[in-house]
Design an enzyme around this catalytic site. Structure first.
Site, PDB file in Angstrom:
ATOM      1  N   ASP A  41     -12.528   1.153  76.056  1.00 53.43           N
ATOM      2  CA  ASP A  41     -11.082   1.048  75.877  1.00 53.43           C
ATOM      3  C   ASP A  41     -10.502   2.420  75.505  1.00 53.43           C
ATOM      4  OD1 ASP A  41      -8.547  -0.341  75.434  1.00 53.43           O
ATOM      5  OD2 ASP A  41      -8.951   0.004  73.302  1.00 53.43           O
ATOM      6  N   ASP A  96     -11.286  -2.059  70.490  1.00 55.44           N
ATOM      7  CA  ASP A  96     -10.835  -2.260  69.111  1.00 55.44           C
ATOM      8  C   ASP A  96     -10.087  -3.571  68.905  1.00 55.44           C
ATOM      9  OD1 ASP A  96      -8.658  -0.886  70.726  1.00 55.44           O
ATOM     10  OD2 ASP A  96      -7.550  -1.479  68.933  1.00 55.44           O
ATOM     11  N   ASP A 124      -6.565   3.091  74.021  1.00 59.17           N
ATOM     12  CA  ASP A 124      -5.708   3.057  72.832  1.00 59.17           C
ATOM     13  C   ASP A 124      -6.387   2.288  71.702  1.00 59.17           C
ATOM     14  OD1 ASP A 124      -3.283   4.367  73.881  1.00 59.17           O
ATOM     15  OD2 ASP A 124      -3.226   2.651  75.232  1.00 59.17           O
TER      16      ASP A 124
END
Length: 262
Positions: free
Chosen positions: A8, A208, A10
């Site tokens: 990922d 996240d 961001d």
């Protein structure tokens, strides 16, 4: 042992313009050790080239060819379900370019009857009129596609509204749920595995956000690794019904863990 990683952007490599300090060295270590990786991002606003340029400025070495955005996935998905149809996009340059390069006819939505598909991504200059045109087109029968379901976007300022927030507004207004292409959908995961030649059982998705990254991995049949560097906190993870395969506080810990695994 994992041979490839879908990582990922961001909240995992950076937060807005704030670098996550051990992220560049982690990607460099993966490359040096011969692992394969690709950036799998729900961010629909930038083109792969723009993402690569931002990463370069922040100290990463990643090429545009190693980046797969939700905009690219959406354009590919439309080829299989809505080829040749007129599209009203709500989004920024990354989405517009992906649709144009795929050969779609983009309309301004002024006449709802001219719209066959509404595609909603993150648009940080969205107006009430843009949303109104999208809602009217959906009510008139247009298909409704969302680039991703991110409700919140981690930035250096804090959590800002994501593409999922805009899609949610259209959904509430029209009573129509969108087809979501990006995470947590398995659509983007399957497309990424195919594009980069990664094998499902040898790949690990790292992110996240329990509700996008980790759920996407589960939906796509991949093992998952949750980082506590962005959206999801350790406390939230402990009480959630969505369980990652692994969880760590930092990419430094992930590297140490992979080294121990040989």
């Amino acid at each position: 042992m994992y041979k490839s990683f879908l990582i990922d952007l961001d909240g995992t490599l950076y937060r807005g313009e704030e670098l996550i300090q051990d992220a560049p060295s982690f990607l460099a270590w993966l490359r040096d050790e011969g692992f394969s990786f690709a950036i799998l991002t729900n961010n629909s606003t930038r083109t792969p080239q723009q993402v690569a340029e931002k990463l370069l400025r922040m100290g990463f070495y990643v090429t545009a060819e190693e980046i797969f955005t939700s905009s690219l996935a959406t354009a590919e998905y439309l080829k299989t379900k809505h080829a040749g149809k007129r599209i009203y996009p709500i989004g920024e340059e990354g989405l517009i370019e992906a649709l144009q390069k795929a050969g779609y006819s983009l309309v301004d939505g002024e006449n709802p009857q001219d719209v066959e598909v509404v595609v909603s991504g993150l648009d940080r200059e969205v107006t009430y009129e843009k949303l109104a045109r999208g809602a009217l087109a959906i009510r008139a029968g247009a298909a409704f596609i969302a680039t991703n379901g991110d409700k919140a976007l981690p930035t250096e300022r804090g959590f800002l509204p994501g593409a999922g927030s805009l899609a949610g507004l259209l959904s509430i207004t029209t009573g129509v749920d969108p087809t979501v292409v990006g995470k947590p959908s398995k659509i983007i995961v399957e497309m990424a595995l195919n594009r980069f030649g990664f094998k499902q059982k040898e790949s690990l998705i790292i992110g996240d956000n329990l509700h996008t990254d980790i759920l996407a991995g589960k939906n796509g049949g991949l093992d998952t690794l949750l980082l506590f560097t962005g959206v999801t906190t350790q406390e939230e993870a402990e009480t959630s019904t969505i369980r990652p395969t692994y969880s760590f506080s930092s990419l430094t810990e992930v590297r140490q863990w992979l080294m121990r695994k040989g």
